[in-house]
Design an enzyme around this catalytic site. Structure first.
Site, short mmCIF file in Angstrom:
data_model
loop_
_atom_site.label_atom_id
_atom_site.label_comp_id
_atom_site.label_asym_id
_atom_site.label_seq_id
_atom_site.Cartn_x
_atom_site.Cartn_y
_atom_site.Cartn_z
N HIS A 253 44.66 42.73 46.06
CA HIS A 253 43.87 41.82 46.90
C HIS A 253 42.55 42.47 47.30
O HIS A 253 42.34 42.85 48.45
CB HIS A 253 44.66 41.40 48.14
CG HIS A 253 45.80 40.47 47.83
ND1 HIS A 253 47.11 40.89 47.78
CD2 HIS A 253 45.81 39.14 47.54
CE1 HIS A 253 47.89 39.86 47.48
NE2 HIS A 253 47.13 38.79 47.33
N HIS A 257 39.65 40.49 42.68
CA HIS A 257 40.55 39.32 42.72
C HIS A 257 39.81 38.10 43.26
O HIS A 257 39.94 36.99 42.72
CB HIS A 257 41.76 39.63 43.60
CG HIS A 257 42.61 38.43 43.90
ND1 HIS A 257 43.35 37.76 42.96
CD2 HIS A 257 42.82 37.76 45.09
CE1 HIS A 257 43.99 36.75 43.52
NE2 HIS A 257 43.69 36.72 44.81
N HIS A 293 38.77 33.48 49.98
CA HIS A 293 40.16 33.09 50.23
C HIS A 293 41.06 34.28 50.60
O HIS A 293 42.11 34.09 51.22
CB HIS A 293 40.74 32.34 49.04
CG HIS A 293 41.25 33.22 47.94
ND1 HIS A 293 40.41 33.80 47.00
CD2 HIS A 293 42.51 33.63 47.65
CE1 HIS A 293 41.14 34.53 46.17
NE2 HIS A 293 42.41 34.44 46.54
N ASP A 294 40.69 35.51 50.22
CA ASP A 294 41.49 36.68 50.61
C ASP A 294 40.62 37.74 51.30
O ASP A 294 40.94 38.94 51.25
CB ASP A 294 42.18 37.30 49.38
CG ASP A 294 43.51 36.65 49.08
OD1 ASP A 294 44.17 36.16 50.03
OD2 ASP A 294 43.91 36.59 47.90
N ASP A 400 44.65 30.93 42.18
CA ASP A 400 45.05 32.13 42.91
C ASP A 400 46.27 32.79 42.27
O ASP A 400 46.40 34.02 42.29
CB ASP A 400 45.35 31.75 44.37
CG ASP A 400 45.53 32.96 45.26
OD1 ASP A 400 45.04 34.05 44.90
OD2 ASP A 400 46.15 32.82 46.34
#
Length: 610
Positions: A253, A257, A293-294, A400
């Site tokens: 992560h 990514h 998103h992360d 994802d």
């Protein structure tokens, strides 16, 4: 009828539907049977509705059916029925159907564990525990406001084109691109390709893959001038994003990514044609949601935060802990003056943008996986009522978890990184005296089998639903476009038989790129699954049996196409009984699709064409 009488009924079968009815412990079975007979007699011989049970009782559907049959029988015999009696009976029937619809809708959206019906021997216990812990949860009943629907798509696109021309005339901003190294610019030319290798971009950009890719995606859509974004703010924002992603030194992560998911999301929208159905705000929100998103991921799971009562778990009350943090931290970043990429948005545009980004990022919480697929399946029956936020959320969620749909070299590298991150969490759990989470123990984890289960029960079903969704939505869009132009409508993912391509036909063959997207992800999913089976020492018996039947000279080959993509496969007949039984028995509620629709049944000859 009072509540005591309503509970007297037991379980009975009505056609193919089983109606559950409670027993009243204070009333004997004989009296219950007498009441049954009394009500059935009333429903089958009279026309009044005053003694029929309330529409929300368990007895109502059966008695409603009996009454309607009685009415039909009278009409068939020429009996004249009073108009008021007929209207009252129809109204009662409508009320019963409405009540059943509401109850069925509630039941459909209840979050049951879709893994319950997976065969016990299908995956190892540890892998099953990991799937259950990661991809299931109890849903709350929170309902949000109305979201944009896919209605009047063609008109929306036309309006978007007008706005686009106005922006280009009025905007003083230019699409100023940051200086890209030559090697980076060369790699970014393939940003639309499914086989795009994000690791190559990261190496060529000296660890700045998210920065260069993020700007390229915004520039590619013309968003810098359309939304009046300061290019310098974009660069500052992307650099800060990279720093936040790399804060904890995660093997998986990290900002690579984030860039990979953004590219995959872009490819899904671009190659399928879904990008044509989006406004500029929706496109911008999708790109930003994928990029952030992360953001500031801690390298541990939500469950770890909850079990160890971290400050983040306390802050977000154990609900989507990391996803809430990604959103909150990223929006705080965009509030900083030199990183404010939203300053040019109007109030309404900002609210729409923020709502979409929140919906999409929260949907990447893996515990809502099965519910998300179930919801989308239920909405595919009426495409024009599908909320855009749910469509975009499914696209981002699938991107994802989508690395198993990429070439083996890319997928294997991502898997190694993810497993190492899991192991680091397991090491921390051991240090804290906790039981290791599934797949987090270096000594016992079955990496190969975990990936087989991940592909079979999580990734492939997601892409199947995604393919159905893209096909339906884009076909509606194309039908509206072609109806205006007078051309024959052709769906975006429609497959045209190779053998009939030379014959005269009114059906136009869709662009190869649009077919290539689906065929590539199916091909890689199949290849990667077989690779893991080889590494695990598992023989693929299904493929072996199918090949054996295909070699049978008496077999008759029938060409069929899947409902999702139109891709064709060859089905040998007659099928070996063992294989046929396996095909029927392997159907699960998780995928909703049996092995008959699995890429494993593509013949060698056909798969080489794909």
């Amino acid at each position: 009828m009072d509540q005591v009488q309503q509970r007297r009924f037991c379980i009975r079968n009505i056609g193919e539907v089983t109606v559950l009815k409670r027993n009243d412990p204070f009333i004997d079975k004989s009296s219950s049977s007498e009441l049954d007979l009394e009500l059935n007699s009333y429903a089958s011989r009279r026309l009044e509705v005053d003694k029929l049970p309330s529409v929300d009782t368990l007895a109502a559907p059966k008695l409603c059916s009996t009454r309607l049959q009685h009415v039909i029988e009278l009409l068939n015999h020429g009996v004249i029925i009073d108009k008021d009696d007929l209207i009252n009976n129809l109204k009662y029937s409508i009320s019963v159907l409405d009540t059943l619809y509401i109850e069925e809708t509630k039941r459909l959206f209840d979050d049951d564990d879709a893994l319950n019906e997976v065969e016990p021997d299908a995956v190892p216990t540890e892998v099953r525990d990991w799937l259950a812990q990661t991809f299931t949860r109890s849903q709350n009943g929170t309902r949000r406001g109305e979201r944009p629907k896919f209605r009047s798509v063609a008109q929306a696109v036309c309006a978007g084109l007008v706005v686009d021309r106005l922006y280009r005339r009025m905007s003083s901003f230019s699409e100023t691109s940051m200086q890209q190294p030559q090697a980076v610019a060369k790699i970014l030319k393939d940003v639309h390709q499914w086989s795009f290798n994000i690791f190559e971009l990261d190496e060529a950009s000296s660890g700045n893959s998210l920065r260069y890719l993020g700007f390229e995606l915004m520039k590619n859509q013309g968003l810098v001038s359309k939304l009046r974004i300061n290019p310098a703010h974009i660069d500052n924002f992307l650099l800060a994003l990279q720093a936040g992603y790399n804060r904890y030194g995660n093997p998986y992560h990290n900002m690579v990514h984030g860039a990979d998911v953004a590219q995959t999301t872009h490819c899904l929208l671009q190659s399928s044609g879904l990008n044509k159905t989006l406004t500029d705000i929706e496109t911008f929100a999708t790109i930003i949601a994928a990029l952030i998103h992360d953001y500031e991921h801690t390298g541990t799971t939500n469950n770890f935060h909850i079990m160890t009562s971290t400050p983040l778990a306390m802050l977000y009350n154990d609900k989507a802990v990391l996803e809430n943090h990604h959103l909150s931290a990223a929006f705080e970043l965009m509030r900083q003056e030199d990183k404010n990429i939203l300053i040019g948005l109007k109030t309404e545009e900002f609210r729409e943008f923020r709502g979409l980004v929140i919906d999409m990022v929260l949907a990447t919480d893996m515990s809502g996986h099965f519910q998300q697929l179930k919801n989308m399946k239920s909405m595919l029956g009426c495409v024009e009522n599908i909320e855009k936020s749910k469509v975009l959320s499914l696209i981002l969620h699938t991107a994802d978890i989508g690395h198993p749909s990429k070439p083996w070299a890319v997928h294997k590298r991502w898997t190694d990184n993810l497993i190492e991150e899991f192991f680091k969490q397991g090491d921390r759990e051991k240090d804290l005296g906790l039981v290791c989470s599934p797949l987090c123990d270096r000594q016992t984890t079955l990496v190969e089998k975990s990936q087989i289960g991940f592909i079979d029960f999580i990734v492939e079903p997601s892409f199947n639903v995604l393919g159905d969704m893209m096909e339906k939505i884009v076909s509606v869009f194309h039908m509206k476009e072609t109806s205006e132009s007078g051309n024959h409508p052709v769906t975006i993912l429609e497959d045209v038989d190779q053998e009939s391509s030379d014959s005269s036909t009114d059906v136009s063959t869709p662009p190869i790129k649009e077919l290539d997207l689906v065929s590539q992800w199916k091909k890689h999913l199949n290849e990667n699954r077989l690779k893991w089976k080889e590494l695990a020492g598992i023989e693929d018996e299904t493929e072996k049996e199918v090949e054996k039947d295909a070699e049978n000279p008496k077999s008759k080959v029938i060409t069929r196409s899947t409902s999702t993509t139109g891709l064709r496969y060859e089905e040998p007949r007659p099928m070996n009984i063992t294989v046929a039984n396996r095909v029927l028995c392997k159907q699960t509620s998780t995928t909703g699709i049996g092995l008959m629709d699995s890429p494993l049944l593509f013949t060698r000859e056909r798969s080489s064409q794909i």
